[in-house]
Design a protein around this motif. Structure first.
Motif, PDB file in Angstrom:
ATOM      1  N   SER A  26       0.905  -1.265  -0.005  1.00 32.42           N
ATOM      2  CA  SER A  26      -0.134   0.134   0.077  1.00 32.42           C
ATOM      3  C   SER A  26       0.851   1.316  -0.008  1.00 32.42           C
ATOM      4  O   SER A  26       0.661   2.207  -0.826  1.00 32.42           O
ATOM      5  CB  SER A  26      -1.081  -0.219   1.228  1.00 32.42           C
ATOM      6  N   ASP A  27       1.887   1.190   0.682  1.00 33.25           N
ATOM      7  CA  ASP A  27       2.720   2.190   0.755  1.00 33.25           C
ATOM      8  C   ASP A  27       3.443   2.756  -0.340  1.00 33.25           C
ATOM      9  O   ASP A  27       3.910   3.663  -0.831  1.00 33.25           O
ATOM     10  CB  ASP A  27       4.092   2.219   1.853  1.00 33.25           C
ATOM     11  N   MET A  28       3.741   1.552  -1.111  1.00 35.03           N
ATOM     12  CA  MET A  28       4.485   1.676  -2.606  1.00 35.03           C
ATOM     13  C   MET A  28       3.306   2.038  -3.484  1.00 35.03           C
ATOM     14  O   MET A  28       3.986   1.970  -4.693  1.00 35.03           O
ATOM     15  CB  MET A  28       5.002   0.393  -2.777  1.00 35.03           C
ATOM     16  N   GLY A  29       2.308   2.063  -3.178  1.00 35.00           N
ATOM     17  CA  GLY A  29       1.251   2.541  -4.365  1.00 35.00           C
ATOM     18  C   GLY A  29       0.396   1.598  -4.797  1.00 35.00           C
ATOM     19  O   GLY A  29      -0.240   1.614  -5.965  1.00 35.00           O
ATOM     20  N   TYR A  30       0.447   0.205  -4.427  1.00 34.54           N
ATOM     21  CA  TYR A  30      -0.183  -0.927  -5.039  1.00 34.54           C
ATOM     22  C   TYR A  30      -1.804  -0.666  -4.516  1.00 34.54           C
ATOM     23  O   TYR A  30      -1.738  -0.591  -3.094  1.00 34.54           O
ATOM     24  CB  TYR A  30       0.437  -2.166  -4.674  1.00 34.54           C
ATOM     25  N   ILE A  31      -2.688  -1.119  -5.152  1.00 34.83           N
ATOM     26  CA  ILE A  31      -4.051  -1.250  -4.650  1.00 34.83           C
ATOM     27  C   ILE A  31      -4.636  -2.516  -4.764  1.00 34.83           C
ATOM     28  O   ILE A  31      -4.171  -3.604  -5.527  1.00 34.83           O
ATOM     29  CB  ILE A  31      -4.793  -0.378  -5.819  1.00 34.83           C
ATOM     30  N   ARG A  32      -5.436  -2.859  -3.548  1.00 31.58           N
ATOM     31  CA  ARG A  32      -5.764  -4.133  -3.588  1.00 31.58           C
ATOM     32  C   ARG A  32      -6.752  -4.363  -4.725  1.00 31.58           C
ATOM     33  O   ARG A  32      -7.395  -3.516  -5.214  1.00 31.58           O
ATOM     34  CB  ARG A  32      -6.648  -4.171  -2.262  1.00 31.58           C
ATOM     35  N   HIS A  33      -6.667  -5.325  -5.160  1.00 31.43           N
ATOM     36  CA  HIS A  33      -7.382  -5.956  -6.636  1.00 31.43           C
ATOM     37  C   HIS A  33      -7.850  -7.510  -6.321  1.00 31.43           C
ATOM     38  O   HIS A  33      -6.866  -8.252  -6.483  1.00 31.43           O
ATOM     39  CB  HIS A  33      -6.907  -5.668  -7.762  1.00 31.43           C
ATOM     40  N   GLY A  34      -9.183  -7.828  -6.013  1.00 30.81           N
ATOM     41  CA  GLY A  34      -9.375  -9.311  -5.883  1.00 30.81           C
ATOM     42  C   GLY A  34      -8.591  -9.773  -4.583  1.00 30.81           C
ATOM     43  O   GLY A  34      -8.474  -9.359  -3.651  1.00 30.81           O
ATOM     44  N   ARG A  35      -7.783 -10.921  -5.046  1.00 26.61           N
ATOM     45  CA  ARG A  35      -7.009 -11.388  -3.906  1.00 26.61           C
ATOM     46  C   ARG A  35      -5.370 -10.956  -3.842  1.00 26.61           C
ATOM     47  O   ARG A  35      -4.738 -11.559  -3.066  1.00 26.61           O
ATOM     48  CB  ARG A  35      -7.089 -12.997  -4.120  1.00 26.61           C
ATOM     49  N   GLY A  36      -5.272 -10.054  -4.642  1.00 26.39           N
ATOM     50  CA  GLY A  36      -3.752  -9.594  -4.871  1.00 26.39           C
ATOM     51  C   GLY A  36      -3.918  -8.063  -4.868  1.00 26.39           C
ATOM     52  O   GLY A  36      -4.647  -7.456  -4.483  1.00 26.39           O
ATOM     53  N   TYR A  37      -2.692  -7.565  -5.156  1.00 28.19           N
ATOM     54  CA  TYR A  37      -2.430  -6.002  -5.435  1.00 28.19           C
ATOM     55  C   TYR A  37      -1.892  -5.591  -6.980  1.00 28.19           C
ATOM     56  O   TYR A  37      -1.264  -6.480  -7.550  1.00 28.19           O
ATOM     57  CB  TYR A  37      -1.501  -5.720  -4.434  1.00 28.19           C
ATOM     58  N   ARG A  38      -2.297  -4.703  -7.289  1.00 30.89           N
ATOM     59  CA  ARG A  38      -1.937  -3.986  -8.678  1.00 30.89           C
ATOM     60  C   ARG A  38      -1.477  -2.704  -8.616  1.00 30.89           C
ATOM     61  O   ARG A  38      -1.903  -1.991  -7.746  1.00 30.89           O
ATOM     62  CB  ARG A  38      -2.914  -4.280  -9.571  1.00 30.89           C
ATOM     63  N   ARG A  39      -0.435  -2.345  -9.424  1.00 27.58           N
ATOM     64  CA  ARG A  39      -0.150  -0.957  -9.619  1.00 27.58           C
ATOM     65  C   ARG A  39       0.064  -0.859 -11.097  1.00 27.58           C
ATOM     66  O   ARG A  39       1.111  -1.396 -11.869  1.00 27.58           O
ATOM     67  CB  ARG A  39       1.145  -0.596  -8.813  1.00 27.58           C
ATOM     68  N   GLN A  40      -0.349   0.200 -11.703  1.00 28.32           N
ATOM     69  CA  GLN A  40      -0.245   0.474 -13.076  1.00 28.32           C
ATOM     70  C   GLN A  40       1.186   0.892 -13.426  1.00 28.32           C
ATOM     71  O   GLN A  40       1.783   1.460 -12.757  1.00 28.32           O
ATOM     72  CB  GLN A  40      -1.186   1.612 -13.396  1.00 28.32           C
ATOM     73  N   ASN A  41       1.669  -0.011 -14.328  1.00 31.65           N
ATOM     74  CA  ASN A  41       2.772   0.116 -15.203  1.00 31.65           C
ATOM     75  C   ASN A  41       4.159  -0.388 -14.154  1.00 31.65           C
ATOM     76  O   ASN A  41       5.338  -0.018 -14.512  1.00 31.65           O
ATOM     77  CB  ASN A  41       3.064   1.498 -15.518  1.00 31.65           C
ATOM     78  N   ARG A  42       3.829  -1.034 -13.127  1.00 32.14           N
ATOM     79  CA  ARG A  42       4.793  -1.606 -12.302  1.00 32.14           C
ATOM     80  C   ARG A  42       4.697  -3.221 -11.834  1.00 32.14           C
ATOM     81  O   ARG A  42       3.266  -3.492 -11.773  1.00 32.14           O
ATOM     82  CB  ARG A  42       4.942  -0.722 -11.070  1.00 32.14           C
ATOM     83  N   LYS A  43       5.599  -3.720 -11.624  1.00 27.79           N
ATOM     84  CA  LYS A  43       5.495  -5.265 -11.237  1.00 27.79           C
ATOM     85  C   LYS A  43       6.243  -5.294  -9.898  1.00 27.79           C
ATOM     86  O   LYS A  43       7.531  -4.739  -9.822  1.00 27.79           O
ATOM     87  CB  LYS A  43       5.749  -6.209 -12.035  1.00 27.79           C
ATOM     88  N   VAL A  44       5.746  -5.955  -8.855  1.00 30.64           N
ATOM     89  CA  VAL A  44       6.664  -6.290  -7.688  1.00 30.64           C
ATOM     90  C   VAL A  44       7.166  -7.779  -8.102  1.00 30.64           C
ATOM     91  O   VAL A  44       6.384  -8.552  -8.302  1.00 30.64           O
ATOM     92  CB  VAL A  44       5.643  -6.266  -6.438  1.00 30.64           C
ATOM     93  N   ILE A  45       8.520  -7.826  -7.407  1.00 30.15           N
ATOM     94  CA  ILE A  45       9.205  -9.266  -7.538  1.00 30.15           C
ATOM     95  C   ILE A  45       9.374  -9.606  -6.080  1.00 30.15           C
ATOM     96  O   ILE A  45      10.070  -8.863  -5.530  1.00 30.15           O
ATOM     97  CB  ILE A  45      10.397  -9.200  -8.309  1.00 30.15           C
ATOM     98  N   PHE A  46       9.114 -10.737  -5.698  1.00 24.88           N
ATOM     99  CA  PHE A  46       9.628 -11.344  -4.305  1.00 24.88           C
ATOM    100  C   PHE A  46      10.585 -12.078  -4.392  1.00 24.88           C
ATOM    101  O   PHE A  46      10.704 -13.063  -5.163  1.00 24.88           O
ATOM    102  CB  PHE A  46       8.342 -12.116  -3.700  1.00 24.88           C
ATOM    103  N   VAL A  47      11.778 -11.815  -3.753  1.00 26.95           N
ATOM    104  CA  VAL A  47      12.820 -12.581  -3.596  1.00 26.95           C
ATOM    105  C   VAL A  47      12.968 -12.957  -2.094  1.00 26.95           C
ATOM    106  O   VAL A  47      12.702 -12.298  -1.284  1.00 26.95           O
ATOM    107  CB  VAL A  47      14.117 -11.889  -4.036  1.00 26.95           C
ATOM    108  N   GLY A  48      13.956 -13.978  -1.839  1.00 20.03           N
ATOM    109  CA  GLY A  48      14.224 -14.324  -0.380  1.00 20.03           C
ATOM    110  C   GLY A  48      13.011 -15.309  -0.081  1.00 20.03           C
ATOM    111  O   GLY A  48      12.145 -15.685  -0.558  1.00 20.03           O
TER     112      GLY A  48
END
Length: 58
Positions: A26-48
């Motif tokens: 949320s702080d990074m600008g992602y918006i709740r969408h269904g069961r996940g989060y979205r942000r226009q023109n960006r993707k989050v990559i989880f590592v670790g």
């Protein structure tokens, strides 16, 4: 000109802390969408480590 990598956000070592992750997204600008989060023109990559400890690790 962009290098093609500026459209990605990297997040590492969540360790089962779902509430903290939701707050971070949320702080990074992602918006709740269904069961996940979205942000226009960006993707989050989880590592670790995603789940191996913490209150939501089950």
């Amino acid at each position: 000109m962009t290098d093609g990598l500026s459209n990605f956000d990297l997040v590492g070592d969540i360790h089962g802390h779902a509430d903290a992750l939701k707050e971070l997204l949320s702080d990074m600008g992602y918006i709740r969408h269904g069961r996940g989060y979205r942000r226009q023109n960006r993707k989050v990559i989880f590592v670790g480590d995603f789940v191996d400890q913490g209150q939501d690790a089950s």
